[in-house]
Scaffold this motif. Structure first.
Motif, PDB file in Angstrom:
ATOM      1  N   ILE A  97       0.835  -1.217   0.000  1.00 20.74           N
ATOM      2  CA  ILE A  97       0.000   0.000   0.000  1.00 20.74           C
ATOM      3  C   ILE A  97       0.864   1.258   0.000  1.00 20.74           C
ATOM      4  N   LEU A  98       1.959   1.232   0.731  1.00 25.17           N
ATOM      5  CA  LEU A  98       2.839   2.413   0.730  1.00 25.17           C
ATOM      6  C   LEU A  98       3.467   2.625  -0.643  1.00 25.17           C
ATOM      7  N   SER A  99       3.797   1.539  -1.333  1.00 18.77           N
ATOM      8  CA  SER A  99       4.314   1.678  -2.703  1.00 18.77           C
ATOM      9  C   SER A  99       3.242   2.224  -3.636  1.00 18.77           C
ATOM     10  N   LEU A 100       2.029   1.716  -3.502  1.00 14.72           N
ATOM     11  CA  LEU A 100       0.921   2.226  -4.312  1.00 14.72           C
ATOM     12  C   LEU A 100       0.655   3.696  -4.019  1.00 14.72           C
ATOM     13  N   THR A 101       0.791   4.082  -2.757  1.00 16.45           N
ATOM     14  CA  THR A 101       0.597   5.486  -2.372  1.00 16.45           C
ATOM     15  C   THR A 101       1.599   6.380  -3.098  1.00 16.45           C
ATOM     16  N   TYR A 135       3.176   5.686  -5.892  1.00 10.21           N
ATOM     17  CA  TYR A 135       2.847   5.696  -7.322  1.00 10.21           C
ATOM     18  C   TYR A 135       1.671   6.630  -7.603  1.00 10.21           C
ATOM     19  N   TYR A 136       0.684   6.635  -6.720  1.00  6.30           N
ATOM     20  CA  TYR A 136      -0.474   7.516  -6.905  1.00  6.30           C
ATOM     21  C   TYR A 136      -0.037   8.982  -6.846  1.00  6.30           C
ATOM     22  N   GLN A 137       0.825   9.296  -5.893  1.00  9.54           N
ATOM     23  CA  GLN A 137       1.304  10.672  -5.773  1.00  9.54           C
ATOM     24  C   GLN A 137       2.087  11.099  -7.015  1.00  9.54           C
ATOM     25  N   GLU A 138       2.798  10.144  -7.600  1.00 11.40           N
ATOM     26  CA  GLU A 138       3.619  10.445  -8.787  1.00 11.40           C
ATOM     27  C   GLU A 138       2.840  10.251 -10.081  1.00 11.40           C
ATOM     28  N   GLU A 139       1.526   9.946  -9.930  1.00  9.96           N
ATOM     29  CA  GLU A 139       0.640   9.762 -11.074  1.00  9.96           C
ATOM     30  C   GLU A 139       1.117   8.640 -12.000  1.00  9.96           C
ATOM     31  N   LYS A 140       1.640   7.582 -11.405  1.00  6.23           N
ATOM     32  CA  LYS A 140       2.059   6.403 -12.161  1.00  6.23           C
ATOM     33  C   LYS A 140       0.960   5.346 -12.103  1.00  6.23           C
ATOM     34  N   ILE A 159       1.872  12.713   5.988  1.00  9.00           N
ATOM     35  CA  ILE A 159       0.659  11.938   5.735  1.00  9.00           C
ATOM     36  C   ILE A 159      -0.127  12.553   4.580  1.00  9.00           C
ATOM     37  N   ASP A 160      -0.497  11.704   3.627  1.00 11.05           N
ATOM     38  CA  ASP A 160      -1.322  12.117   2.483  1.00 11.05           C
ATOM     39  C   ASP A 160      -2.608  11.299   2.536  1.00 11.05           C
ATOM     40  N   PRO A 161      -3.676  11.805   3.155  1.00 12.26           N
ATOM     41  CA  PRO A 161      -4.905  11.015   3.334  1.00 12.26           C
ATOM     42  C   PRO A 161      -5.530  10.559   2.024  1.00 12.26           C
ATOM     43  N   GLU A 162      -5.524  11.430   1.013  1.00 14.73           N
ATOM     44  CA  GLU A 162      -6.130  11.084  -0.268  1.00 14.73           C
ATOM     45  C   GLU A 162      -5.372   9.947  -0.945  1.00 14.73           C
ATOM     46  N   ALA A 163      -4.055  10.045  -0.986  1.00 18.46           N
ATOM     47  CA  ALA A 163      -3.251   9.013  -1.638  1.00 18.46           C
ATOM     48  C   ALA A 163      -3.360   7.678  -0.897  1.00 18.46           C
ATOM     49  N   LEU A 164      -3.353   7.727   0.431  1.00 19.70           N
ATOM     50  CA  LEU A 164      -3.487   6.498   1.216  1.00 19.70           C
ATOM     51  C   LEU A 164      -4.825   5.820   0.943  1.00 19.70           C
TER      52      LEU A 164
END
Length: 882
Positions: A584-588, A590-595, A641-646
């Motif tokens: 999940i932290l890796s996905l977070t 990637y989401y922040q980096e728009e990957k 902490i990035d609530p949206e990305a998490l």
């Protein structure tokens, strides 16, 4: 800061024994419709060598008269202010009589004597007794109490207090009275009074020594059919405490009263426990399996306090964990014996890591035995309770079952009838076992969560396996430098088939089969294991043997191996959790980096294997293996902490598992769906838990057909567990069934306050885009009541603590809503307001924009006029956070 009083800090180092002791207390309550008069007669003795004036605590009291040894005192004979009554001229022994007037009907703080749904009740812990009469309101002043209650017989037919009923009868003008006497000395915080229109169920319990105890549970008449589970839980707890700790109950009766308006979960007043109705009332139609489990646990907790809290109490409030940590450990043991040790341990660790570890890293961090406080109500924390229980658990681990029992037997024998300290508790365990826990006491005096950094190596030629362990405890505001802890690390070594490798340490001449407890005492330790034929996979921190953060690099393959093969069920669960955290932290990121996002197939395959065993393994445990780490827990691994990305990352993993394993989830759901009548037992609880977890994954697919299945479960369920699960899943959708289900649920249960709390909480927790607007509308709904703590927790607490993606919306609207609500609630109930303001305490963990918005709310709150001491302490410490 506000215009209110500046808080005075109280320090442990300044503790002094009381200047006076109160030997006997005679109380007479004259209950009225507008006010209540309280007549107090105290037998007081000056402590040897003390020459100080008599200083009694008092708050929100109207003094009517004072008599000293029968002589009425004039106003120039004493000093009085908003906090104290001071008498300078008193003898070494004297009788003091005080008459006060109080206004329970207007008491929204729910501290002292107040009215709930027309019934009088009390809450005196920690400092509520001073709102009833002037008194030495501190836990090391222990007296015997005789209490007479006088009230209108029609309006208040039931009159209850601590101890045994010694007299009752009718009086003039439609009044009656009851007199209760408690033969055991107790501090004022354990005093209780209840009066009102209540119905009761009765039962008996015969102790091991053959004494018969009368058991009573009092509730409002319409709730009388919901008490059976609570009564059965009480009898099981009494029997368990006799067997596990040798503790028999000591009075002729044991009474429980359920009230709707209560700040806490329950209160262990001697012989008359007052409970939040949430932790008493249950039947299958209105209560979930979780409710049943909580009721059993809280019933046990308050009963166990009779010895670990009442017969032996805390000397001062710095020792709060003496009674709470020990009793939480005892109630955890009891619950584990009733419903399964593994799942109970997982639940307890989840709570500890999600909330207590966060508290340890925040502005309100404090040791299990604090060194200071400003407002004691703010220290009823997860550190005192849950971490305190973990400290006791470590002592149990180090001493073993037999040694720990020897220690507690000595503790109960040595300190019965006393007010003591955590040092006294540890000393009894030491003396009974010839042990030395000098270093271990640091767990009571040092704040923060230790971290263990572990490195391993294997020498194939020498067949030696080495573990190097370094412990670090991060600095906290008041303790920049920490000493190493004494901690037990339970571990095992597994071969490639999952079998235990016998453990033999270099320098020792004995072998441990299976598991080994390593005792760490130094900042760095090296453990060398010999005769290890193949490179092992270590299973560390089994059962979460010590409350630390473990840093040990394992490959994804090794974690999947432990998930499949570890003989320690907790570490099976933990392996899956840590693998999910990593993903999940890796996905977070990637989401922040728009990957693009993707889930490693190894995790999907591991969960598939878990599902394959659903018929052979404990289904409650399987359900736990399927629950992904919470956003709260995940946030502790993020520097910012990035609530949206998490939220998006966790949701993506959940949906991916649902798509990949749809057939398995669907098969298990339909096979486990049962039409058998509801029963509460470990097997059925496990079946329902796994069935509903599978339904939750299917609902993540957001398919119309599945929505309809879920709605059908909602409509046809014969129990609240299945019904509320379906409703919560529907509430997270935009389906047509959502509003229909919420409306149907309300229409059916609108007369049941506790069920309406579930309705409020489900809507507050739903991740829909307009969640905040829905919550705002519900604050004006008839189901919500500002002065009821359960309602506030169900709606406001659920939104701000469970709906992180919406509460932390970048607009800051969630913060503004909470800030306004806190300012509105603080004048009514500071304790509940303080619980909410602590949500802002972690403002520095977020991005700069959110920091500004949260800090602004803290500053606005801090400048509110007449701010309570509860709020002052938290806001000031939060704003000073580095």
């Amino acid at each position: 800061m506000s215009e209110g009083k500046i808080n005075k800090t109280v320090y442990l180092k300044d503790y002094c024994p009381p200047d006076y002791q109160i030997k006997t207390v005679h109380l007479s309550f004259y209950l009225g419709e507008e006010h209540t008069k309280v007549h107090t007669k105290l037998s007081i003795t000056r402590s040897l060598g003390k020459e100080a004036p008599l200083v009694l605590h008092g708050e929100a009291l109207e003094l009517l008269s004072i008599q000293l040894n029968g002589q009425l005192l004039t106003e120039n004979s004493y000093q009085i202010n908003s906090e104290f009554l001071i008498l300078h001229q008193v003898s070494d022994q004297f009788i003091l009589e005080i008459e006060t007037k109080i206004y329970p009907q207007k008491n929204t703080t729910l501290s002292g004597l107040y009215v709930s749904e027309g019934n009088f009740c009390t809450q005196c812990e920690a400092e509520g007794f001073r709102r009833i009469t002037y008194f030495l309101d501190r836990p090391d002043v222990m007296a015997t109490y005789t209490t007479t209650i006088i009230g209108n017989k029609e309006k208040y037919p039931v009159l209850l207090s601590n101890g045994n009923l010694i007299d009752q009868g009718d009086k003039e003008h439609g009044e009656h009275f009851a007199t209760w006497q408690d033969p055991f000395p107790k501090p004022s915080y354990l005093f209780a009074l209840v009066a009102g229109k209540l119905s009761s169920i009765q039962d008996k319990f015969t102790t091991l020594s053959g004494r018969e105890v009368s058991l009573s549970i009092y509730v409002q008449p319409h709730n009388i059919e919901k008490c059976a589970h609570a009564m059965a839980s009480l009898k099981r707890a009494m029997a368990w405490d006799e067997q596990a700790y040798g503790r028999e109950y000591d009075l002729d009766n044991y009474m429980i009263v359920a009230v709707d308006d209560f700040n806490m979960g329950a209160m262990e007043n001697k012989g008359l426990n007052i409970f939040n109705s949430k932790f008493i009332l249950a039947n299958p139609e209105t209560a979930t399996d979780t409710d049943y489990q909580y009721i059993e646990g809280v019933i046990g907790h308050e009963y166990f306090h009779n010895w670990s809290g009442n017969r032996i109490t805390c000397r001062d409030w710095f020792q709060l964990s003496l009674k709470e940590g020990f009793t939480v450990f005892r109630d955890q043991q009891f619950s584990a014996s009733q419903s399964g040790a593994v799942v109970k341990r997982i639940e307890d660790v989840n709570r500890l890591r999600t909330y207590q570890f966060r508290e340890d890293a925040g502005p309100m961090a404090h040791p299990v035995r604090p060194e200071s406080y400003e407002e004691i109500n703010n220290f009823y924390t997860v550190t005192i309770y849950e971490k305190g229980a973990e400290v006791v658990r470590m002592l149990h681990t180090l001493l073993g079952e037999t040694g720990f029992r020897k220690g507690t037997d000595l503790y109960f024998e040595r300190h019965d009838g006393q007010a003591v300290t955590t040092d006294d508790f540890v000393k009894a365990l030491e003396d009974a076992n010839q042990a030395n826990f000098f270093q271990f006491r640091l767990w009571y005096s040092q704040a923060g969560t230790p971290e263990l950094h572990v490195q391993s190596s294997y020498d194939v030629d020498q067949q030696i396996y080495t573990l190097k362990i370094k412990q670090i405890c991060p600095p906290t505001p008041d303790q920049p430098h920490k000493k190493p802890f004494h901690l037990p690390l339970t571990m095992g070594l597994l071969d490639s088939y999952g079998k235990h490798i016998p453990i033999e340490l270099v320098g020792e001449n004995y072998i441990t089969e299976g598991i080994r407890i390593l005792e760490l005492k130094n900042q760095e330790e090296t453990f060398v294991f010999k005769n290890i034929p193949t490179k092992p996979i270590p299973s560390l921190l089994r059962g979460f043997s010590t409350p630390v953060k473990l840093h040990f690099e394992l490959s994804d393959e090794e974690r999947c191996f432990l998930l499949a093969h570890d003989s320690d069920p907790f570490n099976r669960w933990e392996a899956g959790q840590q693998l999910a955290v990593k993903i999940i932290l890796s996905l977070t990121k990637y989401y922040q980096e728009e990957k693009s996002l993707n889930v490693p197939s190894i995790f999907i395959e591991a969960i598939a294997k878990v599902l394959e065993n659903y018929q052979t393994d404990d289904q409650s445990f399987i359900a736990q293996l399927l629950v992904l780490p919470s956003e709260h827990y995940l946030s502790e691994f993020m520097e910012v902490i990035d609530p949206e990305a998490l939220y998006q990352a966790r949701t993506f993993l959940r949906q991916t598992l649902a798509h990949s394993l749809k057939d398995s989830f669907n098969t298990i759901y339909h096979r486990l769906t049962s039409e058998k009548p509801y029963s509460f037992n470990p097997q059925e609880v496990g079946r329902r838990a796994l069935c509903n977890i599978c339904l939750g994954y299917l609902m993540a697919l957001d398919e119309t057909e599945i929505h309809q299945h879920c709605f059908q479960q909602f409509k046809t369920a014969d129990n609240m567990t299945d019904r509320i699960a379906a409703l919560s899943y529907l509430a997270d959708t935009k389906s047509t069934e959502r509003e229909a289900a919420l409306s149907m649920f309300y229409d059916q249960w609108k007369q049941d306050s506790l069920v309406m709390d579930k309705w409020l909480s489900i809507q507050a927790s739903a991740k829909c885009d307009d969640a905040l607007e829905i919550v705002k509308q519900l604050t004006s709904h008839s189901a919500f009541k500002l002065t009821n703590p359960n309602k506030v927790r169900a709606l406001i607490g659920a939104f701000c603590q469970n709906n992180l993606v919406n509460f932390h919306h970048p607009s800051g609207d969630g913060y503004k809503f909470l800030g306004e609500f806190i300012r509105k609630l603080d004048p009514l109930n500071p304790q509940i307001a303080a619980r909410l303001v602590s949500i802002f305490s972690f403002w520095k963990r977020y991005d700069s924009k959110r920091q500004v918005l949260m800090k602004d709310q803290l500053e606005q709150i801090s400048h509110s006029p007449n701010l309570s001491k509860d709020i002052q302490e938290i806001t000031l410490k939060s704003l000073k956070m580095n």
